[in-house]
Write a protein that holds these residues in place. Sequence first.
Motif, PDB file in Angstrom:
ATOM      1  N   TRP A  68     -12.078  -6.801  -1.996  1.00 14.66           N
ATOM      2  CA  TRP A  68     -11.653  -5.413  -2.082  1.00 14.66           C
ATOM      3  C   TRP A  68     -12.850  -4.614  -2.536  1.00 14.66           C
ATOM      4  CZ3 TRP A  68     -11.445  -2.240  -6.435  1.00 14.66           C
ATOM      5  CH2 TRP A  68     -11.674  -2.867  -7.653  1.00 14.66           C
TER       6      TRP A  68
ATOM      7  N   ASP B  80      -6.323   2.940   0.697  1.00 11.55           N
ATOM      8  CA  ASP B  80      -5.500   3.995   0.133  1.00 11.55           C
ATOM      9  C   ASP B  80      -6.376   4.981  -0.617  1.00 11.55           C
ATOM     10  OD1 ASP B  80      -5.857   3.346  -2.687  1.00 11.55           O
ATOM     11  OD2 ASP B  80      -4.497   1.682  -2.385  1.00 11.55           O
TER      12      ASP B  80
ATOM     13  N   ARG C  22      -6.494   5.796  -3.808  1.00 13.07           N
ATOM     14  CA  ARG C  22      -6.475   5.587  -5.253  1.00 13.07           C
ATOM     15  C   ARG C  22      -7.682   4.751  -5.672  1.00 13.07           C
ATOM     16  NH1 ARG C  22      -1.825   6.122  -8.459  1.00 13.07           N
ATOM     17  NH2 ARG C  22      -3.386   5.799 -10.070  1.00 13.07           N
TER      18      ARG C  22
ATOM     19  N   GLN D 249      -7.658   2.900  -9.107  1.00  9.67           N
ATOM     20  CA  GLN D 249      -6.650   1.876  -9.404  1.00  9.67           C
ATOM     21  C   GLN D 249      -6.963   0.605  -8.624  1.00  9.67           C
ATOM     22  OE1 GLN D 249      -2.644   3.171  -8.724  1.00  9.67           O
ATOM     23  NE2 GLN D 249      -1.785   1.186  -9.185  1.00  9.67           N
TER      24      GLN D 249
ATOM     25  N   PRO E 199      -6.682  -3.348  -7.396  1.00  9.66           N
ATOM     26  CA  PRO E 199      -5.512  -4.205  -7.186  1.00  9.66           C
ATOM     27  C   PRO E 199      -5.326  -5.158  -8.366  1.00  9.66           C
ATOM     28  CG  PRO E 199      -7.248  -4.705  -5.596  1.00  9.66           C
ATOM     29  CD  PRO E 199      -7.729  -3.583  -6.424  1.00  9.66           C
TER      30      PRO E 199
ATOM     31  N   VAL F  91      -2.181   6.045   3.387  1.00  7.96           N
ATOM     32  CA  VAL F  91      -2.499   4.621   3.507  1.00  7.96           C
ATOM     33  C   VAL F  91      -2.869   4.367   4.962  1.00  7.96           C
ATOM     34  CG1 VAL F  91      -1.572   2.287   3.366  1.00  7.96           C
ATOM     35  CG2 VAL F  91      -0.951   3.985   1.641  1.00  7.96           C
TER      36      VAL F  91
ATOM     37  N   ARG G 259     -11.673   5.934  -1.274  1.00  4.93           N
ATOM     38  CA  ARG G 259     -10.635   5.010  -0.816  1.00  4.93           C
ATOM     39  C   ARG G 259     -10.872   3.605  -1.353  1.00  4.93           C
ATOM     40  NH1 ARG G 259      -7.338   7.355   2.297  1.00  4.93           N
ATOM     41  NH2 ARG G 259      -6.447   5.465   3.133  1.00  4.93           N
ATOM     42  N   THR G 260      -9.788   2.949  -1.710  1.00  9.33           N
ATOM     43  CA  THR G 260      -9.819   1.541  -2.084  1.00  9.33           C
ATOM     44  C   THR G 260      -9.404   0.735  -0.865  1.00  9.33           C
ATOM     45  OG1 THR G 260      -9.219   2.026  -4.366  1.00  9.33           O
ATOM     46  CG2 THR G 260      -8.847  -0.219  -3.603  1.00  9.33           C
TER      47      THR G 260
ATOM     48  N   GLY H 176       0.815  -1.209   0.000  1.00  2.00           N
ATOM     49  CA  GLY H 176       0.000   0.000   0.000  1.00  2.00           C
ATOM     50  C   GLY H 176       0.846   1.254   0.000  1.00  2.00           C
TER      51      GLY H 176
ATOM     52  N   HIS I 126       2.838   1.426  -3.575  1.00  2.14           N
ATOM     53  CA  HIS I 126       2.165   1.401  -4.873  1.00  2.14           C
ATOM     54  C   HIS I 126       0.799   2.062  -4.907  1.00  2.14           C
ATOM     55  CE1 HIS I 126       5.232  -1.244  -6.469  1.00  2.14           C
ATOM     56  NE2 HIS I 126       5.128  -1.962  -5.373  1.00  2.14           N
ATOM     57  N   SER I 127       0.463   2.835  -3.908  1.00  2.00           N
ATOM     58  CA  SER I 127      -0.881   3.405  -3.911  1.00  2.00           C
ATOM     59  C   SER I 127      -0.831   4.870  -3.534  1.00  2.00           C
ATOM     60  CB  SER I 127      -1.776   2.621  -2.953  1.00  2.00           C
ATOM     61  OG  SER I 127      -1.306   2.777  -1.636  1.00  2.00           O
TER      62      SER I 127
END
Length: 110
Positions: free
Chosen positions: A94, A60, A62, A65, A67, A43, A100-101, A35, A38-39
């Motif tokens: 997810w 995060d 993003r 985006q 996973p 986080v 937020r993701t 996290g 890459h996000s």
Amino acid sequence: MRLRPDLAAGALREGADEDDVDRLLLAFEELASTGVRHSGAPVRVTVTGTAPGWLVDVSDARPDQPPVPAADRNPSLGGLGLHLIAWLSARHGWSVVGRRTHVWACLTLA
């Protein structure tokens, strides 16, 4: 930064053994570090005790985006975290909530 010391200080679920703790720490460390790397910041990582074990939730900023695995990276050279995130996302779940993701894993005691 507090999970490992908290577990060492006795914040374990009743019935948890060393293998359970190792699995929890692996999932936590891989989810959290992936996290961060890459996000989108910030986080957030939450570990919650559940009846069967623990729920690890990483979110995060993003939401655009989802996973996905890093298909072009050899996990033996690093990058296992992205493959693990994709696997956990498919197996556990997810979702996008607001901006937020969230990726989560539910770990049960052995």
